[in-house]
Scaffold this motif. Sequence first.
Motif, short mmCIF file in Angstrom:
data_model
loop_
_atom_site.label_atom_id
_atom_site.label_comp_id
_atom_site.label_asym_id
_atom_site.label_seq_id
_atom_site.Cartn_x
_atom_site.Cartn_y
_atom_site.Cartn_z
N UNK A 144 32.51 -40.13 -2.18
CA UNK A 144 33.27 -41.40 -2.52
C UNK A 144 32.40 -42.41 -1.93
N UNK A 145 32.19 -43.53 -2.47
CA UNK A 145 31.51 -44.66 -2.18
C UNK A 145 31.97 -46.02 -2.36
N UNK A 146 31.65 -47.17 -1.68
CA UNK A 146 31.79 -48.47 -2.05
C UNK A 146 30.37 -48.94 -1.80
N UNK A 147 30.31 -50.25 -2.33
CA UNK A 147 28.86 -50.96 -2.35
C UNK A 147 29.00 -52.27 -1.90
N UNK A 148 28.09 -52.68 -1.22
CA UNK A 148 28.06 -54.07 -0.58
C UNK A 148 26.68 -54.75 -1.17
N UNK A 205 34.46 -51.43 -15.24
CA UNK A 205 33.11 -52.12 -15.30
C UNK A 205 32.08 -51.64 -14.36
N UNK A 206 30.79 -52.44 -14.79
CA UNK A 206 29.80 -51.90 -13.94
C UNK A 206 29.29 -53.20 -13.43
N UNK A 207 28.32 -53.25 -12.45
CA UNK A 207 27.81 -54.42 -11.87
C UNK A 207 26.14 -54.41 -11.94
N UNK A 208 25.58 -55.40 -12.59
CA UNK A 208 24.08 -55.35 -12.41
C UNK A 208 23.69 -56.49 -11.59
N UNK A 224 25.02 -50.82 -10.57
CA UNK A 224 26.06 -50.23 -9.73
C UNK A 224 27.18 -49.50 -10.91
N UNK A 225 27.05 -48.30 -11.18
CA UNK A 225 27.69 -47.83 -12.54
C UNK A 225 29.19 -47.40 -12.26
N UNK A 226 29.44 -47.36 -10.80
CA UNK A 226 30.76 -47.17 -10.58
C UNK A 226 31.09 -45.76 -11.28
N UNK A 253 22.92 -46.28 -9.69
CA UNK A 253 23.67 -45.94 -8.91
C UNK A 253 24.85 -45.34 -9.46
N UNK A 254 25.11 -44.07 -9.30
CA UNK A 254 25.99 -43.36 -9.85
C UNK A 254 27.46 -43.40 -8.92
N UNK A 255 28.62 -43.43 -9.28
CA UNK A 255 29.78 -43.61 -8.56
C UNK A 255 30.32 -42.48 -7.63
N UNK A 256 29.74 -41.06 -8.03
CA UNK A 256 30.37 -39.93 -7.18
C UNK A 256 29.43 -39.05 -7.00
#
Length: 258
Positions: A41-45, A173-176, A186-188, A232-235
């Motif tokens: 489990x991740x979060x991203x900064x 959503x994803x974040x580029x 960031x594919x979440x 970057x995969x989500x899990x």
Amino acid sequence: MSPAEYQVTIVKYGTRETVRSDVYLNYHLYDEPDGPIGMDYFFWVVRNTDRTIVVDTGFSAAGGARRKRTTLIEPAAAFEALGVRHPTIVVTHAHYDHIGNLDLFPDSPLVIANAEVDFWTGPFANRVLLHHSVEDDEINHLRQRPLRTFDGELDLAPGVRVIQVGGHTPGQSVVLVDTAAGPVLLASDAVHYYEELERNMPFTQVSGLVDMYAAFERIRAMLATGEARHLVAGHDPDTLARFTPVTGPLAGLAATIG
């Protein structure tokens, strides 16, 4: 870093052990033996000299305990170690393991797709197969906050684009992000595991199966054309090993790009 280039920090705050048939939709159709698989489990900064953006906030102590997840570091402690104070927050979707600590940043602006808000405030949000992935008090907290919503895509800041792809949830959503190492996607939970994308194996929790397959196609195209260089995969437990490890209090639990 230039104002349009960022450093991305990937933080692993939790984990669990399960089996493949628990994470891949209709796994028996692949005619493969079941077996163990980890889930991190991740979060991203996302940061540069001008701004800090947090992408999702992890599961809360209550949400994680209810589902018997293992907490490796409390998200609040990880945010403190990174010096995150008043970020903009992107909510990729509203599952418990992505919005569990929004209350840590009560004054931060929240960015989320309209479709995600509409769904979780709509008539199907309480159906068992969907509702088990959320916490009611966290959805209520989200509803009570001022939101910056969008349809389709949003240029959040120079070098940061939020893209609704759907599939896992209606507003997933994803974040580029532009970095000195190239664009980072960031594919979440559009891609929980790298294997999902490589083998077209949808995750078990899905609101729109065709949309999930279409998200895979879009992400593959972004990687093939260079629109995104790093995924970057989500899990996926392999995620941190693909990028630069950090030192200090988050050693072993975080990596950076850019």
